[in-house]
Design an enzyme around this catalytic site. Sequence first.
Site, PDB file in Angstrom:
ATOM      1  N   HIS A 118     -24.445  12.564  35.454  1.00  0.00           N
ATOM      2  CA  HIS A 118     -23.923  12.484  34.077  1.00  0.00           C
ATOM      3  C   HIS A 118     -22.510  11.875  34.161  1.00  0.00           C
ATOM      4  O   HIS A 118     -22.328  10.823  34.769  1.00  0.00           O
ATOM      5  CB  HIS A 118     -23.973  13.902  33.492  1.00  0.00           C
ATOM      6  CG  HIS A 118     -23.738  14.027  32.036  1.00  0.00           C
ATOM      7  ND1 HIS A 118     -23.672  12.965  31.168  1.00  0.00           N
ATOM      8  CD2 HIS A 118     -23.534  15.138  31.247  1.00  0.00           C
ATOM      9  CE1 HIS A 118     -23.461  13.410  29.928  1.00  0.00           C
ATOM     10  NE2 HIS A 118     -23.370  14.728  29.963  1.00  0.00           N
ATOM     11  N   HIS A 153     -30.565   4.741  32.725  1.00  0.00           N
ATOM     12  CA  HIS A 153     -30.312   5.696  31.639  1.00  0.00           C
ATOM     13  C   HIS A 153     -31.620   6.317  31.182  1.00  0.00           C
ATOM     14  O   HIS A 153     -32.650   5.639  31.166  1.00  0.00           O
ATOM     15  CB  HIS A 153     -29.631   5.003  30.453  1.00  0.00           C
ATOM     16  CG  HIS A 153     -28.973   5.965  29.535  1.00  0.00           C
ATOM     17  ND1 HIS A 153     -29.644   6.573  28.504  1.00  0.00           N
ATOM     18  CD2 HIS A 153     -27.716   6.452  29.530  1.00  0.00           C
ATOM     19  CE1 HIS A 153     -28.806   7.396  27.892  1.00  0.00           C
ATOM     20  NE2 HIS A 153     -27.636   7.347  28.481  1.00  0.00           N
ATOM     21  N   ASP A 174     -20.935   4.280  32.307  1.00  0.00           N
ATOM     22  CA  ASP A 174     -19.997   4.659  33.366  1.00  0.00           C
ATOM     23  C   ASP A 174     -19.656   3.518  34.323  1.00  0.00           C
ATOM     24  O   ASP A 174     -18.650   3.599  35.026  1.00  0.00           O
ATOM     25  CB  ASP A 174     -20.562   5.845  34.161  1.00  0.00           C
ATOM     26  CG  ASP A 174     -20.634   7.086  33.298  1.00  0.00           C
ATOM     27  OD1 ASP A 174     -19.681   7.319  32.541  1.00  0.00           O
ATOM     28  OD2 ASP A 174     -21.649   7.799  33.357  1.00  0.00           O
TER      29      ASP A 174
HETATM   30  N1  CMC Z   1     -30.418   3.036  40.835  1.00  0.00           N
HETATM   31  C1  CMC Z   1     -31.634   2.722  41.341  1.00  0.00           C
HETATM   32  N2  CMC Z   1     -32.795   3.147  40.804  1.00  0.00           N
HETATM   33  C2  CMC Z   1     -32.714   3.929  39.723  1.00  0.00           C
HETATM   34  C3  CMC Z   1     -31.493   4.287  39.144  1.00  0.00           C
HETATM   35  C4  CMC Z   1     -30.318   3.804  39.746  1.00  0.00           C
HETATM   36  N3  CMC Z   1     -29.098   4.114  39.244  1.00  0.00           N
HETATM   37  N4  CMC Z   1     -31.717   5.072  38.072  1.00  0.00           N
HETATM   38  C5  CMC Z   1     -33.045   5.212  37.984  1.00  0.00           C
HETATM   39  N5  CMC Z   1     -33.648   4.525  38.987  1.00  0.00           N
HETATM   40  C6  CMC Z   1     -35.091   4.412  39.214  1.00  0.00           C
HETATM   41  C7  CMC Z   1     -35.595   5.663  39.913  1.00  0.00           C
HETATM   42  O1  CMC Z   1     -35.541   5.532  41.309  1.00  0.00           O
HETATM   43  C8  CMC Z   1     -36.998   5.770  39.381  1.00  0.00           C
HETATM   44  O2  CMC Z   1     -37.823   4.886  40.092  1.00  0.00           O
HETATM   45  P1  CMC Z   1     -39.372   5.312  40.409  1.00  0.00           P
HETATM   46  O3  CMC Z   1     -40.021   5.424  39.054  1.00  0.00           O
HETATM   47  O4  CMC Z   1     -39.878   4.177  41.228  1.00  0.00           O
HETATM   48  O5  CMC Z   1     -39.293   6.602  41.143  1.00  0.00           O
HETATM   49  C9  CMC Z   1     -36.884   5.213  37.947  1.00  0.00           C
HETATM   50  O6  CMC Z   1     -35.738   4.373  37.947  1.00  0.00           O
HETATM   51  C10 CMC Z   1     -36.684   6.310  36.902  1.00  0.00           C
HETATM   52  O7  CMC Z   1     -35.682   7.183  37.371  1.00  0.00           O
HETATM   53  P2  CMC Z   1     -35.543   8.692  36.883  1.00  0.00           P
HETATM   54  O8  CMC Z   1     -34.689   9.429  37.846  1.00  0.00           O
HETATM   55  O9  CMC Z   1     -36.872   9.258  36.555  1.00  0.00           O
HETATM   56  O10 CMC Z   1     -34.799   8.469  35.523  1.00  0.00           O
HETATM   57  P3  CMC Z   1     -34.030   9.584  34.700  1.00  0.00           P
HETATM   58  O11 CMC Z   1     -34.208   9.247  33.288  1.00  0.00           O
HETATM   59  O12 CMC Z   1     -34.452  10.946  35.132  1.00  0.00           O
HETATM   60  O13 CMC Z   1     -32.531   9.407  35.198  1.00  0.00           O
HETATM   61  C11 CMC Z   1     -30.297   8.805  35.369  1.00  0.00           C
HETATM   62  C12 CMC Z   1     -31.530   8.851  34.451  1.00  0.00           C
HETATM   63  C13 CMC Z   1     -29.132   8.350  34.508  1.00  0.00           C
HETATM   64  C14 CMC Z   1     -30.011  10.199  35.912  1.00  0.00           C
HETATM   65  C15 CMC Z   1     -30.543   7.794  36.517  1.00  0.00           C
HETATM   66  O14 CMC Z   1     -30.699   6.515  35.984  1.00  0.00           O
HETATM   67  C16 CMC Z   1     -29.436   7.819  37.559  1.00  0.00           C
HETATM   68  O15 CMC Z   1     -29.464   8.639  38.472  1.00  0.00           O
HETATM   69  N6  CMC Z   1     -28.429   6.911  37.429  1.00  0.00           N
HETATM   70  C17 CMC Z   1     -27.305   6.924  38.344  1.00  0.00           C
HETATM   71  C18 CMC Z   1     -26.271   7.948  37.899  1.00  0.00           C
HETATM   72  C19 CMC Z   1     -25.590   7.527  36.633  1.00  0.00           C
HETATM   73  O16 CMC Z   1     -25.136   6.395  36.508  1.00  0.00           O
HETATM   74  N7  CMC Z   1     -25.461   8.449  35.693  1.00  0.00           N
HETATM   75  C20 CMC Z   1     -24.813   8.186  34.389  1.00  0.00           C
HETATM   76  C21 CMC Z   1     -25.825   8.301  33.300  1.00  0.00           C
HETATM   77  S1  CMC Z   1     -25.416   7.570  31.745  1.00  0.00           S
HETATM   78  C22 CMC Z   1     -23.925   8.184  31.181  1.00  0.00           C
HETATM   79  C23 CMC Z   1     -23.636   9.613  31.366  1.00  0.00           C
HETATM   80  O17 CMC Z   1     -24.450  10.482  31.131  1.00  0.00           O
HETATM   81  O18 CMC Z   1     -22.506   9.872  31.778  1.00  0.00           O
END
Ligand code: CMC
Length: 374
Positions: free
Chosen positions: A219, A258, A315
């Site tokens: 987050h 996201h 971010d």
């Molecule tokens: N880099 C590489 N691959 C990614 C990323 C990333 N940053 N984010 C998601 N994926 C891939 C993930 O590996 C998965 O692939 P597969 O379906 O093959 O397993 C797919 O995309 C879906 O990922 P998920 O974890 O199911 O998606 P989610 O909706 O649960 O997670 C998230 C959303 C924001 C936690 C995730 O995108 C992430 O970890 N991002 C990096 C951390 C980040 O930047 N967080 C800030 C979020 S936005 C602003 C805020 O809240 O502050």
Amino acid sequence: MTDVQKGLEKVIALETKISYIDGERGLLEYRGININELVKLTFLEVSHLLIFGHLPNNDELEDFFNQMHDNRDIDDEVLNLLKICNFNIEGMDALRTIISYLSHCDQDLNDNSMTANIRKATKLIAKFPTIVAAFHRISELEDVIHPDPSLSHGANFLYMLKGFRPKDIEARIMETDFIISAEHELNASTFSARVTASTTSDIYSAIISGLGTLKGRLHGGARLAVMEMLDEIPSPDEAEKYTLDLISKKQRIMGFGHRVYKTHDPRGLIFKKLAIQIAKENKDMTWYDTAQKIENTVFQEIVEKKNKPIYPNVDFYAGVMYKYLEIPPLLATSVFAIGRIAGWLAHCIEQYGDNRLIRPRARYIGEHEIHLRK
Ligand code: CMC
């Protein structure tokens, strides 16, 4: 019982009039106003919009401004408490401690009426930047700087942090950051805050729940992680290889992806434009060029080749802008919180106004009928 939605993905948990996201079109509105319009306002106007439900007229704005001014300073007890904090902690940890202490001093702590909560909301919005800046200066063994009422919320924060008035572009970037960070529907920290409010606990406790949740790296803590990543990459020329390494190791690129946006995050697009402006102003493209190379590599390798919508989120370019603003990484998430407090408060007030305990269910997948041995 309905199907389990891991991570509560796509679950509609409540109704709100505070903000709207269209994740397919990359659209964000606070109370019906598009984020691209909102950034033309001040953070105080946007906070008023979020909390009271409408933009302030001149008298309301003057009143809100005066209340901010009257509440910005922190007293000696708070400064003493900051002095005994561990100086290697994040600004978030210091904020959490101080907000908890401030609640002890509030005679209306357990009054959840609209009037009491609006008074507390004004106090909290006003004090957040002062606490973060004072914590930083104390931890650097520097004098604490008092707020300057002639400055905007953003400019005043940078002034209290650094001890000198920021350039116009720096002040504008900080103000825009607070506006853009202020609100984002039912994100994890806002959800936490609303869950706490829904038990009829006090608003300080709800804000502390929000702080604890925002800190995590999936987050708001992603902002700190982005700054660390930029520090790890020696030059823009190394950024592609660094990103490819992360992808080949199946690690996440911080500041990308996201839960709701399946296209560009509109906040990320605004921040990217500001990041290039400040890079040019500072005549130093290093951080921007590094970021651009990371973005291009993620686009080619993940968006194009794997067809996954992994775009820069709020971010990523915020972390880049913070590098140019020389915000210490350990403060990054607490700077996010200075903006987000407005959204948390608006949501808590909405929750108290039409409350029902938030209490979902879990599907039990453990064993049954285990008997104790005699
Ligand atoms: N880099 C590489 N691959 C990614 C990323 C990333 N940053 N984010 C998601 N994926 C891939 C993930 O590996 C998965 O692939 P597969 O379906 O093959 O397993 C797919 O995309 C879906 O990922 P998920 O974890 O199911 O998606 P989610 O909706 O649960 O997670 C998230 C959303 C924001 C936690 C995730 O995108 C992430 O970890 N991002 C990096 C951390 C980040 O930047 N967080 C800030 C979020 S936005 C602003 C805020 O809240 O502050």
